[in-house]
Design a protein around this motif. Sequence first.
Motif: not given
Lengths: 369, 245
Positions: A99, A131, A138, A328
């Motif tokens: 991530p 998560s 990701n 993100k």
Amino acid sequence: MRSFRKFIDISTHINGTKVKNNLPYVSSGIPSLDHIVGGGIPAGSIFVVEEDVLGVYSKVLFKYFIAEGVACDHELFVTSLDEDPHKITSELPQPCALPPEDEKAPSTDAEKMKIAWRYEGLSQVESSFGSNTNLGHNFDLSRYIDADTIEKSKIQYGTTTWQDSTLSWQTTMRRGKLKSALFHKLLRNIYETVLRSSGTNMLRLAIHSLGSPIWMAMDSDDTEFQNYGRDLIMFMYYLRILIRDKNVAVFITIPSHLYEDPIIMKKVLYSAHNAVRIESFAGSEKETNPVYKDYHGLFHITKLTALYTLVPFVPPSLDLAFKLKRKKFVIEKLHIPPELEETSEREQDDITATPSTACGGFRKKDIDF
Amino acid sequence: MSDIITSCLQLQKNISTNRIVVKEINGCDGSFIVNCVISYCIKQNSPLLIVSSHNSITHYHNVGLRMNHNLFKSCEAGVIDYFDFGDATLTNIMEYAESDQLLIDVLKKIEEMQRNHDTVNIIFDGITHLLDLQYTLQEVNKFGSEIIEIAAKSKNPLVIFHCNDVMEDDANHCWANLLSHKAQTVVEVENLSSGLSSDVSGHLTIKYPGNKFNEEHIHTVDMKPKKYLYKLFDRGVKWLAPGTV
């Protein structure tokens, strides 16, 4: 003889899917979005994103969906009239192994919260979702998938163009028939694509800004105002029928804020399975409201349907907000910051609300919580 | 669960053409009522025709597996039959055929089943989509009446119309009301106004317009509807009195 038989489908072997309730689910590309809508987008369903006013954040979600399809090697069908779909696919976020790290500003002593000793041992409240998900990839928004990868991926582009917007498919209003050539052509495109798809791989249909003014040009010229939106409603219904029980996931963004008549959107959403609405703070009074300083907008869940089951998914929270970081897009539970400032204001005066009049005067009811 | 549904929808009463209208208000999903009735018909081995235009037969089958019945097996046995109205309309569009015959095809399907069975129950799922497909209010109202008329030829059938009531200013609302006037039982399902909840799935209101001519209600001007809250589970539905969550 047993009346119950466990159903095992080849779809369990499709890359990038997870089976739940006998139905394969695909990721939207955003783990937090997957989490709040029940684990992903089910096959045979339509996911609608009601666009924010400027369409900025809805396009980000759109790109995530396509990028996830590229990463999973799914078949893709992408169409847009407001923007060249090739341009959209040239700006897809690149998958990354881990991530993307959150950017954290170095905290100063002044910003450190003082916490009572009895609470020091407790874990921090988890505001973010998804998560721990094992579905999806990701992505790093600051980097794009290279052109070669896009070229080699199974992306098919819709053949509808804005020139079709003024062509009429049917000159008279006939039962069940789409009047606009635009909608009819797109439906036919999708019909042929679905028929051609192998069934052993997922097909992702991505339609950007369906129902924007270009799509509605024919209805706008119609003298009978009650026909406005009929083709859009009919198209959504046919799309629902076409993709059900198939390995097809549809992602559509619609500028719902352009429709004054709420009936049109309600009928459109009746044919959709899941829907969310993005409310961006850009240009609104909430942009300067210190309550929302950590977020870029609110994220509303409009509809969640139970597919292949009786029970629809209930999200962990309905108070959701999003922020678009450099790398993100994240959806989090909305937290109102604590009221720590000491002022000489009276208790009944609201110190954190933005004054609505030039002569001051804060009102407690202005805060929406 | 099945006892509550059976009694509230009056499924076991010998009513000549028991007409039930399921109205979805405020975007609520009322297909669980359809699932419960399908479950009842399968357990009673009572023939049923499902005309689907909103949810697919596969959806009802998968839900039914959790409710301990197998819809496809009942179809193979000839107890249940279905007509995919949505699929038929789409095929007509893609093959450039006329759609005018479809309503007649539905009525013919009912008559075909009646030749083989004494009682044929009918469920029309998502009937308000007919208005989205540009059938006029007059046509759909006439169609609804014809279904009831043909269904009445068999012995004490169930006829269930599952419709979506969008808003008061819309033709859907008008037609939902027209159907409700023809109904014995009207079931209104509505979402909670405060949003989604894990404790309660929504409000359920049951009205019995068909009882107004019964002796016990003949002097009652306005019959009180029954109000419940309901909670959906994987294997069924639980109905709760208001305030008992």
